[in-house]
Design a protein around this motif. Structure first.
Motif, PDB file in Angstrom:
ATOM      1  N   TYR A  11      21.335  10.980   4.451  1.00 12.12           N
ATOM      2  CA  TYR A  11      22.686  10.612   4.873  1.00 12.12           C
ATOM      3  C   TYR A  11      23.407  11.806   5.490  1.00 12.12           C
ATOM      4  N   ASP A  12      23.181  13.007   4.943  1.00  4.20           N
ATOM      5  CA  ASP A  12      23.812  14.209   5.502  1.00  4.20           C
ATOM      6  C   ASP A  12      23.389  14.420   6.951  1.00  4.20           C
ATOM      7  N   LEU A  13      22.119  14.174   7.245  1.00  7.76           N
ATOM      8  CA  LEU A  13      21.631  14.319   8.619  1.00  7.76           C
ATOM      9  C   LEU A  13      22.282  13.277   9.539  1.00  7.76           C
ATOM     10  N   ARG A  14      22.411  12.058   9.022  1.00  6.95           N
ATOM     11  CA  ARG A  14      23.044  10.989   9.796  1.00  6.95           C
ATOM     12  C   ARG A  14      24.499  11.343  10.079  1.00  6.95           C
ATOM     13  N   HIS A  15      25.200  11.810   9.061  1.00  2.00           N
ATOM     14  CA  HIS A  15      26.600  12.213   9.220  1.00  2.00           C
ATOM     15  C   HIS A  15      26.718  13.331  10.261  1.00  2.00           C
ATOM     16  N   ALA A  16      25.815  14.282  10.195  1.00  3.46           N
ATOM     17  CA  ALA A  16      25.831  15.387  11.160  1.00  3.46           C
ATOM     18  C   ALA A  16      25.600  14.872  12.579  1.00  3.46           C
ATOM     19  N   ALA A  17      24.687  13.928  12.730  1.00  4.78           N
ATOM     20  CA  ALA A  17      24.417  13.376  14.059  1.00  4.78           C
ATOM     21  C   ALA A  17      25.640  12.649  14.606  1.00  4.78           C
ATOM     22  N   VAL A  18      26.234  11.780  13.798  1.00  6.38           N
ATOM     23  CA  VAL A  18      27.406  11.024  14.257  1.00  6.38           C
ATOM     24  C   VAL A  18      28.557  11.972  14.587  1.00  6.38           C
ATOM     25  N   SER A  19      28.784  12.963  13.757  1.00  6.34           N
ATOM     26  CA  SER A  19      29.845  13.942  14.007  1.00  6.34           C
ATOM     27  C   SER A  19      29.590  14.704  15.301  1.00  6.34           C
ATOM     28  N   THR A  20      28.347  15.082  15.525  1.00  2.00           N
ATOM     29  CA  THR A  20      27.984  15.812  16.743  1.00  2.00           C
ATOM     30  C   THR A  20      28.204  14.954  17.979  1.00  2.00           C
ATOM     31  N   TRP A  21      27.820  13.697  17.910  1.00  2.00           N
ATOM     32  CA  TRP A  21      28.038  12.804  19.054  1.00  2.00           C
ATOM     33  C   TRP A  21      29.521  12.688  19.373  1.00  2.00           C
ATOM     34  N   LEU A  22      30.347  12.490  18.346  1.00  2.00           N
ATOM     35  CA  LEU A  22      31.788  12.365  18.577  1.00  2.00           C
ATOM     36  C   LEU A  22      32.370  13.651  19.147  1.00  2.00           C
ATOM     37  N   VAL A  31      29.061   5.510  20.031  1.00  2.00           N
ATOM     38  CA  VAL A  31      28.638   6.086  18.755  1.00  2.00           C
ATOM     39  C   VAL A  31      28.563   5.003  17.690  1.00  2.00           C
ATOM     40  N   ALA A  32      29.546   4.115  17.661  1.00  8.29           N
ATOM     41  CA  ALA A  32      29.539   3.025  16.681  1.00  8.29           C
ATOM     42  C   ALA A  32      28.302   2.164  16.849  1.00  8.29           C
ATOM     43  N   GLU A  33      27.965   1.862  18.071  1.00  3.69           N
ATOM     44  CA  GLU A  33      26.760   1.061  18.340  1.00  3.69           C
ATOM     45  C   GLU A  33      25.510   1.785  17.867  1.00  3.69           C
ATOM     46  N   TRP A  34      25.382   3.057  18.221  1.00  2.00           N
ATOM     47  CA  TRP A  34      24.207   3.841  17.817  1.00  2.00           C
ATOM     48  C   TRP A  34      24.098   3.946  16.305  1.00  2.00           C
ATOM     49  N   ALA A  35      25.252   4.077  15.630  1.00  2.00           N
ATOM     50  CA  ALA A  35      25.262   4.280  14.180  1.00  2.00           C
ATOM     51  C   ALA A  35      25.221   2.969  13.393  1.00  2.00           C
ATOM     52  N   GLY A  36      25.394   1.851  14.087  1.00  2.00           N
ATOM     53  CA  GLY A  36      25.387   0.574  13.401  1.00  2.00           C
ATOM     54  C   GLY A  36      26.682   0.271  12.676  1.00  2.00           C
ATOM     55  N   HIS A  37      27.778   0.842  13.171  1.00  2.00           N
ATOM     56  CA  HIS A  37      29.115   0.625  12.593  1.00  2.00           C
ATOM     57  C   HIS A  37      29.935  -0.215  13.555  1.00  2.00           C
ATOM     58  N   SER A  38      31.017  -0.782  13.045  1.00  2.00           N
ATOM     59  CA  SER A  38      32.059  -1.282  13.935  1.00  2.00           C
ATOM     60  C   SER A  38      32.870  -0.055  14.337  1.00  2.00           C
ATOM     61  N   VAL A  39      33.615  -0.152  15.421  1.00  2.00           N
ATOM     62  CA  VAL A  39      34.463   0.970  15.831  1.00  2.00           C
ATOM     63  C   VAL A  39      35.498   1.258  14.746  1.00  2.00           C
ATOM     64  N   GLU A  40      36.027   0.212  14.126  1.00  2.00           N
ATOM     65  CA  GLU A  40      37.022   0.388  13.068  1.00  2.00           C
ATOM     66  C   GLU A  40      36.466   1.225  11.912  1.00  2.00           C
ATOM     67  N   VAL A  41      35.276   0.885  11.450  1.00  2.00           N
ATOM     68  CA  VAL A  41      34.656   1.629  10.348  1.00  2.00           C
ATOM     69  C   VAL A  41      34.330   3.052  10.790  1.00  2.00           C
ATOM     70  N   LEU A  42      33.790   3.197  11.984  1.00  2.00           N
ATOM     71  CA  LEU A  42      33.447   4.527  12.495  1.00  2.00           C
ATOM     72  C   LEU A  42      34.667   5.439  12.492  1.00  2.00           C
ATOM     73  N   LEU A  43      35.778   4.959  13.035  1.00  2.00           N
ATOM     74  CA  LEU A  43      36.974   5.796  13.117  1.00  2.00           C
ATOM     75  C   LEU A  43      37.583   6.061  11.747  1.00  2.00           C
ATOM     76  N   LYS A  44      37.455   5.108  10.835  1.00  2.00           N
ATOM     77  CA  LYS A  44      37.965   5.319   9.485  1.00  2.00           C
ATOM     78  C   LYS A  44      37.190   6.430   8.777  1.00  2.00           C
ATOM     79  N   ILE A  45      35.882   6.436   8.942  1.00  2.00           N
ATOM     80  CA  ILE A  45      35.033   7.418   8.266  1.00  2.00           C
ATOM     81  C   ILE A  45      35.052   8.776   8.975  1.00  2.00           C
ATOM     82  N   TYR A  46      35.038   8.747  10.294  1.00  2.00           N
ATOM     83  CA  TYR A  46      34.843   9.977  11.058  1.00  2.00           C
ATOM     84  C   TYR A  46      36.087  10.450  11.811  1.00  2.00           C
TER      85      TYR A  46
END
Length: 70
Positions: A11-22, A31-46
């Protein structure tokens, strides 16, 4: 699972990847599509990963309007 200095869990690697993309300027929708999130969830978490982006975004808007840096 092998010990690694990169991350404690997959999960740490995944978090690092998503953070790097943003931080790299990949649009949140992509990024939401690549990570399998909705945009709402992506922005809430990241959302914290987007801090400091205001200057870059302002420059993009100004460039789109034809403003040249003085």
């Amino acid at each position: 699972m092998a010990a690694t200095p990169l991350a404690g869990t997959p999960y740490d690697l995944r978090h690092a990847a998503v953070s790097t993309w943003l931080n790299g300027g990949v649009p949140a929708v992509t990024v939401a599509e690549w990570a399998g999130h909705s945009v709402e969830v992506l922005l809430k978490i990241y959302a914290k990963c987007l801090d400091g982006e205001a200057v870059t975004v302002r420059q993009r808007v100004e460039a789109a309007l034809g403003h040249r840096p003085g």
